[in-house]
Design a protein around this motif. Structure first.
Motif, PDB file in Angstrom:
ATOM      1  N   THR A  23      -7.013   1.219  12.916  1.00 51.12           N
ATOM      2  CA  THR A  23      -6.217   2.263  13.559  1.00 51.12           C
ATOM      3  C   THR A  23      -7.047   3.529  13.755  1.00 51.12           C
ATOM      4  N   PRO A  79       0.264   4.740  -1.707  1.00 50.89           N
ATOM      5  CA  PRO A  79      -0.170   3.590  -0.918  1.00 50.89           C
ATOM      6  C   PRO A  79       0.761   3.264   0.251  1.00 50.89           C
ATOM      7  N   GLN A 135      -0.497  13.371   8.156  1.00 49.28           N
ATOM      8  CA  GLN A 135      -1.798  13.048   7.564  1.00 49.28           C
ATOM      9  C   GLN A 135      -2.962  13.371   8.487  1.00 49.28           C
ATOM     10  N   PHE A 175      -6.457   4.436  -4.659  1.00 52.07           N
ATOM     11  CA  PHE A 175      -5.368   3.606  -5.169  1.00 52.07           C
ATOM     12  C   PHE A 175      -5.651   2.118  -5.077  1.00 52.07           C
ATOM     13  N   ARG A 208       1.113   3.896  10.431  1.00 55.88           N
ATOM     14  CA  ARG A 208       0.991   3.900  11.891  1.00 55.88           C
ATOM     15  C   ARG A 208       1.552   2.624  12.508  1.00 55.88           C
ATOM     16  N   PRO A 209       1.134   1.423  12.040  1.00 59.92           N
ATOM     17  CA  PRO A 209       1.781   0.234  12.593  1.00 59.92           C
ATOM     18  C   PRO A 209       3.262   0.140  12.233  1.00 59.92           C
ATOM     19  N   ALA A 239      -1.881  12.118  -0.288  1.00 62.64           N
ATOM     20  CA  ALA A 239      -2.989  11.250  -0.684  1.00 62.64           C
ATOM     21  C   ALA A 239      -2.592  10.299  -1.809  1.00 62.64           C
ATOM     22  N   ASN A 240      -3.099   9.091  -1.721  1.00 60.68           N
ATOM     23  CA  ASN A 240      -2.908   8.082  -2.752  1.00 60.68           C
ATOM     24  C   ASN A 240      -1.464   7.680  -2.993  1.00 60.68           C
ATOM     25  N   GLY A 271       0.813  -3.472   2.368  1.00 61.95           N
ATOM     26  CA  GLY A 271      -0.563  -3.881   2.640  1.00 61.95           C
ATOM     27  C   GLY A 271      -0.706  -5.326   3.090  1.00 61.95           C
ATOM     28  N   PRO A 308      -4.642  15.723   5.316  1.00 64.29           N
ATOM     29  CA  PRO A 308      -4.835  14.395   4.722  1.00 64.29           C
ATOM     30  C   PRO A 308      -4.646  14.358   3.203  1.00 64.29           C
ATOM     31  N   GLU A 309      -4.678  15.514   2.549  1.00 67.97           N
ATOM     32  CA  GLU A 309      -4.522  15.497   1.093  1.00 67.97           C
ATOM     33  C   GLU A 309      -3.055  15.539   0.662  1.00 67.97           C
ATOM     34  N   SER A 364      -0.953  -7.305   6.470  1.00 71.03           N
ATOM     35  CA  SER A 364      -1.042  -7.033   7.898  1.00 71.03           C
ATOM     36  C   SER A 364      -2.030  -7.967   8.557  1.00 71.03           C
ATOM     37  N   ASN A 381      -6.025  -5.862   6.162  1.00 69.93           N
ATOM     38  CA  ASN A 381      -4.705  -5.596   5.587  1.00 69.93           C
ATOM     39  C   ASN A 381      -4.340  -4.128   5.627  1.00 69.93           C
ATOM     40  N   ASN A 382      -5.357  -3.263   5.556  1.00 62.32           N
ATOM     41  CA  ASN A 382      -5.068  -1.840   5.563  1.00 62.32           C
ATOM     42  C   ASN A 382      -5.281  -1.205   6.931  1.00 62.32           C
ATOM     43  N   LEU A 441       4.182  -4.330   5.790  1.00 65.11           N
ATOM     44  CA  LEU A 441       3.065  -3.477   6.207  1.00 65.11           C
ATOM     45  C   LEU A 441       2.804  -2.398   5.159  1.00 65.11           C
ATOM     46  N   VAL A 476       0.214   5.496   3.441  1.00 64.64           N
ATOM     47  CA  VAL A 476      -1.131   5.865   3.879  1.00 64.64           C
ATOM     48  C   VAL A 476      -1.235   5.669   5.401  1.00 64.64           C
ATOM     49  N   PHE A 477      -1.963   6.553   6.078  1.00 62.27           N
ATOM     50  CA  PHE A 477      -1.911   6.612   7.540  1.00 62.27           C
ATOM     51  C   PHE A 477      -1.986   5.247   8.214  1.00 62.27           C
ATOM     52  N   SER A 478      -2.975   4.458   7.807  1.00 62.26           N
ATOM     53  CA  SER A 478      -3.206   3.226   8.547  1.00 62.26           C
ATOM     54  C   SER A 478      -2.148   2.159   8.251  1.00 62.26           C
ATOM     55  N   ARG A 479      -1.282   2.396   7.265  1.00 62.22           N
ATOM     56  CA  ARG A 479      -0.142   1.497   7.104  1.00 62.22           C
ATOM     57  C   ARG A 479       1.077   2.055   7.821  1.00 62.22           C
TER      58      ARG A 479
END
Ligand code: HEM
Ligand code: HEM
Lengths: 326, 457
Positions: A60, B49, B38, A134, B57-58, B46-47, B116, B42-43, B118, A55-56, B113, B52-55
């Motif tokens: 990537t 949600p 990021q 989080f 990006r898609p 941060a946090n 969260g 990256p800070e 995906s 899901n996260n 996405l 966040v990079f991996s969300r």
């Protein structure tokens, strides 16, 4: 050739169908469904962690297959089709912003992962991985369970080792500083214990050591080497306070040995893959000089004479200048 | 004024797709920009949600592929089909409906996405309900255009029309199988075959959705701008059938080093090299058509974009076969080299041609000139310089990573080595995001600005 709508649509469908057969169905029907020697099924908690990984989109940044040309994390096993029979969806990945995780299980104990997921920079100061605080504790625990299962039976073996030594390390830590340091040093093979740092202390060497310390160690051992880095609250036993080593028989060789191999069972990772020989001596000497307050660097050699180099200006070969040709 | 959900107006579908494309170009590139931040700091975010990079990006890849490039190409495709076939669009209402469905898909896709949800396979991350929405939209578009073709005045089908129909058919089936829509929960099948299926799909999205539609536009725009007939019908046929047969086979080159069957790798590599055939057939045909008339191409902003797009197509498709060779992939796989190739294909080639199509067609459907030629010109240079910058910086970063790894450096050790390139990429990204914002303003004002309506200018 006269192009009509039906020819185009019909032709496309025909081509699509034949390619689907060749490029998808054939491989699908011929790929092995036999588990590989290391394969095992995942537990429900591990499955839940995997779902979080899906899901996260951790893929990537992380791949999950090792190639014959790879070094680094996981490179002890080249991927085999039989490792993947339960992957749904596949998590092969095409990007390595972070390391391959196919063999990540058991490389670190759980407390390292906890600190790492809370904030990767606590344990790896230059990491680009996002913080996952989080997600909440419950989810992080599931993620850790999943990561620790990566590598299947090979991971289980490493986990057993971690658990065995964790118990011992905690026992030693709880027995007090003297006992802990003594226990740590007993585990180092004797030749290493007696080995001084073969490089002399130089300003340049200390600067390099400091740079490495900041890039690899500071999050745990802290800026002043007292073991109070930001990761400390999550780790047990906590990172070593280097100042406690003074007068307790530490040597360059002991430092080298632990930096190279890590201390299994504790969060102290091995750095044999990240740092090569001279870098380890340099960071060791930085720790010895700045935090422990005693160093054996540049002492006459006990072990590896050939590599001993005295500081500039001190000639060990009798003090005579080498003769010059006129 | 009452807002009409499915308002019927001449060229309404095309216009609405163009505006969607412009909006998604701004949002999509902004997503990319947030991702790039990021990889530098990256800070900083941060946090949070939902970014966040991996969300993000898609969100970025899907918004630019389906939202920006996809909408632009599909808008042009509608216009091409009904103009070339000399018959009005079968149903403007249905057309508008597909615009809404398409936009809702990209919107909900991005939102889910970011929350969260995906399915994680690249370009197939959107969850099942959105897959269904996309498939329904594709099916309706196909139906609408096919009915248009059946009612056509013009008997002969021009090359562009072939590509549009083939593109839609392939996209539908590739999307259907690639997302394994019969498995709603995971959107996938099991094991190594899922990797093979997923890259059959991922490769199909760039090769059989973006490429044919972009090529269709190039085939349409170039002869008109140059005022000459197309160079060769035979080459058109060759390029068309061979791309369908070859491009489809070679998805496995994305996971060439994974334990897939060896014969499949052989097909993927030989097919990738064989791709030079359809690519040169298309490019030779297009460039010989504009022989001696490249100045014409540069006299209009639409033509200019399309010309640049064909150049990027050449570069992408020279790089593609090269990087499918095992000895090259040893260095280039898994790192920013591929990200450079991806931007060159999706932005440089298909995105730039989509922009070219939009600027070429807009004056023809609004009946007046662009709101601002100057802004379009600005956007052209911003995108061009940005793209060249991306390519350079990311390729260099990729080579540094690849060679470092091959020498035994760990991934972590290489991170500081590419930091400066990540900073440069972020900086260059500003150019592309600004270009997108100019484009949105310009396209919006051309469509809805008051200028012209009052007769003033
Ligand atoms: C419309 C223009 C753009 C298009 C069509 C586009 C397309 C893409 C595609 C297809 C990928 C996937 C690459 C791969 O998987 O190999 C990608 C990744 C990415 N793009 Fe873009 N992009 C665009 C603009 C931008 C901009 C302006 C930025 C911001 C600086 C950006 C930043 C990124 C980042 C950070 C990634 C992730 C790379 C990684 O995983 O390391 N993109 N983009
Ligand atoms: C002759 C034609 C082409 C060939 C042979 C080719 C080959 C390849 C190969 C081998 C890769 C995988 C590289 C790796 O992971 O190591 C790749 C990735 C990619 N290509 Fe191409 N390419 C071609 C044209 C295009 C075009 C025209 C586009 C865009 C419209 C495109 C978009 C992409 C994208 C987005 C990726 C990144 C996929 C990912 O996320 O990993 N390619 N290409």
């Amino acid at each position: 050739m006269k192009m009509t709508p039906s020819l185009i649509v019909g032709g496309s469908v025909a081509i699509f169908a034949s390619v689907l057969y060749i490029a998808v169905l054939l491989p699908w029907s011929t790929t092995t469904r036999e588990p590989s020697d290391i394969f095992r099924w995942r537990t429900p908690l591990e499955e839940r962690g995997r779902q979080l990984y899906v899901n996260n989109n951790c893929s990537t940044c992380h791949s999950q297959f090792i190639r014959p040309i790879d070094w680094g994390l996981g490179a002890e096993r080249i991927a085999q089709a039989g490792d993947y029979i339960d992957e749904r969806p596949h998590l092969l990945g095409t990007q390595r912003t972070g390391p391959d995780l196919s063999q990540a299980g058991g490389e670190h104990p759980d407390d390292w992962h906890l600190a790492h997921f809370i904030n990767p920079r606590y344990v790896r100061p230059e990491s680009l991985m996002p913080s996952w605080e989080f997600l909440g504790m419950e989810n992080i625990e599931a993620l850790i369970a999943y990561v620790q299962s990566l590598g299947f039976k090979m991971a289980d073996y490493r986990m057993e080792r971690q658990r065995y030594w964790k118990e011992k390390a905690i026992e030693a830590y709880e027995a007090g500083t003297d006992a802990n340091v003594a226990w740590l040093h007993e585990r180092v093979p004797k030749p290493w214990r007696n080995l001084p740092n073969p490089y002399g202390t130089t300003e340049a060497g200390l600067k390099r050591g400091q740079k490495i310390y900041q890039g690899f160690c500071i999050g745990c051992h802290g800026p002043i080497g007292d073991g109070m880095g930001p990761a400390a609250p999550y780790l047990y036993p906590p990172p070593l306070n280097f100042t406690t080593l003074k007068g307790r028989g530490v040597s360059g060789g002991i430092l080298y040995y632990y930096i190279m191999n890590g201390i299994t069972g504790t969060a102290m990772p091995y750095f044999k893959r990240d740092l090569e020989s001279e870098k380890i001596w340099d960071v060791g000497n930085y720790v010895a000089t700045h935090f422990i307050g005693e160093t054996d660097a540049g002492q006459p050699p006990k072990g590896i004479e050939a590599s001993y180099e005295p500081p500039y200006g001190e000639n060990p070969y009798g003090g005579e200048e080498p003769r010059r040709e006129r | 004024m009452k807002f009409e959900f499915l308002k019927e107006e001449p060229h309404g579908t095309t216009k609405a797709f163009f505006l969607s494309s412009a909006v998604w170009m701004v949002l999509g590139t902004t997503f990319g920009f947030i991702g790039a931040i990021q990889l530098v700091a990256p800070e900083l975010l941060a946090n949070i949600p939902w970014v966040v990079f991996s969300r993000i990006r898609p969100m970025h890849t899907n918004a630019v592929i389906f939202g920006f490039v996809g909408s632009g190409l599909i808008g042009c495709a509608h216009y091409l089909v009904y103009t070339l076939l000399r018959s009005p669009l079968y149903s403007e209402k249905m057309g508008k409906l597909t615009v809404w469905m398409w936009n809702l898909a990209v919107l909900f896709g991005s939102l889910t996405l970011s929350r969260g949800y995906s399915q994680t396979r690249e370009y197939a991350e959107w969850i099942w309900p959105i897959d269904i929405l996309v498939l329904a939209a594709l099916a309706l578009m196909f139906y609408n255009l096919f009915q248009t073709a059946r009612r056509r005045q013009e008997k002969l089908l021009y090359v562009s029309v072939w590509y549009v129909f083939a593109g839609l058919v392939f996209t539908f089936f590739i999307y259907f199988f690639g997302n394994a829509v019969w498995n709603p929960a995971t959107g996938s099948i099991t094991g190594m075959p899922d990797g093979i299926l997923a890259w059959f799909y991922g490769h199909g999205i760039v090769g059989l959705f973006l490429t044919p539609l972009a090529v269709a536009i190039a085939y349409y725009v170039i002869p008109i701008v140059c005022r000459v007939p197309l160079y060769s019908h035979t080459l058109s046929l060759l390029g068309f059938w061979s791309i369908l047969m070859i491009y489809t086979h070679i998805g496995a080159h994305h996971i060439l080093q994974a334990p897939t069957p060896t014969w499949l790798k052989v097909i993927a590599i030989t097919g990738s090299v064989a791709m030079l055939l359809p690519v040169s057939a298309v490019l030779v045909n297009l460039w010989l058509t504009m022989r001696g008339r490249v100045a014409n191409m540069h006299a209009t902003i639409g033509g200019k974009f399309v010309f640049a797009g064909t150049l990027w197509y050449l570069l992408t498709c020279l790089q593609g076969p090269l990087q499918s060779l095992p000895s090259v992939q040893k260095v280039t796989h898994f790192n920013n080299w591929v990200v450079a190739h991806a931007h060159m294909g999706v932005l440089g080639f298909s995105g730039v041609i989509a922009l070219g199509g939009i600027y070429f067609i807009l004056p023809r459907i609004t009946g007046r000139s662009l709101h601002s030629e100057f802004l379009a010109e600005m956007q052209y240079w911003l995108v061009l310089v940005g793209m060249a910058g991306f390519f350079t910086v990311l390729t260099v970063a990729g080579l540094i990573q690849g060679h470092g790894w091959l020498q035994g450096e760990t991934v972590y050790r290489m991170l500081p080595q590419i930091h400066i390139y990540m900073v440069l990429r972020l900086a260059i990204g500003v150019l592309i995001v600004s270009g997108a914002i100019l484009g949105l303003y310009n396209i919006f004002m051309t469509l809805h600005g008051s200028r012209g309506k009052e007769g003033s200018s």
